[in-house]
Design a protein around this motif. Sequence first.
Motif, short mmCIF file in Angstrom:
data_model
loop_
_atom_site.label_atom_id
_atom_site.label_comp_id
_atom_site.label_asym_id
_atom_site.label_seq_id
_atom_site.Cartn_x
_atom_site.Cartn_y
_atom_site.Cartn_z
N ASN A 176 37.45 47.29 34.64
CA ASN A 176 39.17 47.11 35.64
C ASN A 176 39.73 45.55 35.66
O ASN A 176 40.57 45.91 36.66
CB ASN A 176 38.42 47.47 37.34
N ASP A 178 39.51 42.96 35.76
CA ASP A 178 39.27 41.71 36.96
C ASP A 178 38.92 39.79 35.99
O ASP A 178 38.91 39.44 37.21
CB ASP A 178 39.26 42.77 38.69
N GLU A 244 29.50 47.65 35.65
CA GLU A 244 29.88 47.28 34.55
C GLU A 244 28.89 47.12 33.72
O GLU A 244 28.32 47.19 32.23
CB GLU A 244 31.02 46.36 34.62
CA CA Z 1 35.24 43.56 35.57
#
Ligand code: CA
Length: 349
Positions: A176, A178, A244
């Motif tokens: 993702n 981030d 993840e």
């Molecule tokens: Ca991540």
Amino acid sequence: MSKRNERNRKYKRVIAVTLMLTLLASGCGKEKPKSNNILRVGVVTYTQDDPFINAMTDKLKENFKEMESEDFKIIVSVKNGDDNQQDQNEIVEEMIDAGCDVLCVNLVDRTAPSRIIRMAKQESIPIIFFNREPVKEDIMQWEKLYYVGCDAEQSGVMQGEIVANYLKNHPEVDVNKDGKIQYVLLEGEAGHQDAISRTDYAVKTLIEHDVKLEKLSYQFADWNRGQAENRMTRLIQQYGKEIELVISNNDEMALGAVEACRKAGYRGNDWPVIFGIDGLEDALNAIKNGQMQGTVYNDNEDQASELAKLSVEVFRGDNKYRSQLTDGRYYVSEYRQVDEENVDEFLEK
Ligand code: CA
Ligand code: BGC
């Protein structure tokens, strides 16, 4: 005193002495007479359902077989404690009654070895504990107690290092994007020295390597593949593709996570990276085909070999291996890191 009375007393004395000699020769009836050419080893594991422990006891039996000769026999009896300390105590008692010379004990409850130690000490039977480590005060209670295992902290640090190294070379793990790695952690067994230290040091090491982590969930799964699959299935329902990274205290649970991902129909980028510890064959194959990314080899061959050597040595009263033990009591086997790069080396074993 009359002649008759005196003869009577002499007669009684002869009977008493004969009786005493008979009792001494039979080892007081309870134990079989001990022989220097036959070593009887009692091996007791905590359960029959632990693939790592079973691999180790298989290797232990092989080692004992190889150490036999024309005039030296080793009789090995392997039993398990059925996950119950009381049951395990009783099995040890039976083994002692049957005349075993040395005990190799994989405790059910590593904090509760007192009864086993007391029984063995009474008959002067050495105990080599393995894999489930009693606290030091217990080991130091008596000079014939030993421990064969590993340094749990080392496995945690090594696991953290392989994960950190993998993440450095694979920025795509941060699906993702981030800047953080969302992870779940599968824990072995509350109170087990390996579970505690592996969890602690794997995470600490990642942080030291500047990995930004976001913890989603920690789950106990008792070292067990099936339980880990259930936990992971639920985590997938809850967090989906947010996960993840999976850090597992052992390979069996990592393989449970693999199974859950497979059943969830994950492929490619959906599949989190998964790391275990032990280096069991199934895990090595999973690394080979990309379902897992790394493990830490828990050298059961080395530990089995040391258990066998120490058993024979304490039986014979030799001092070659004992003289090299830490604090005179501890054998600490070295862990090794395994990833895609060197997995073949371990598969060939
Ligand atoms: Ca991540
Ligand atoms: C191993 C686990 C095993 C446990 C049993 C650990 O050292 O890594 O796979 O289940 O010991 O005590």
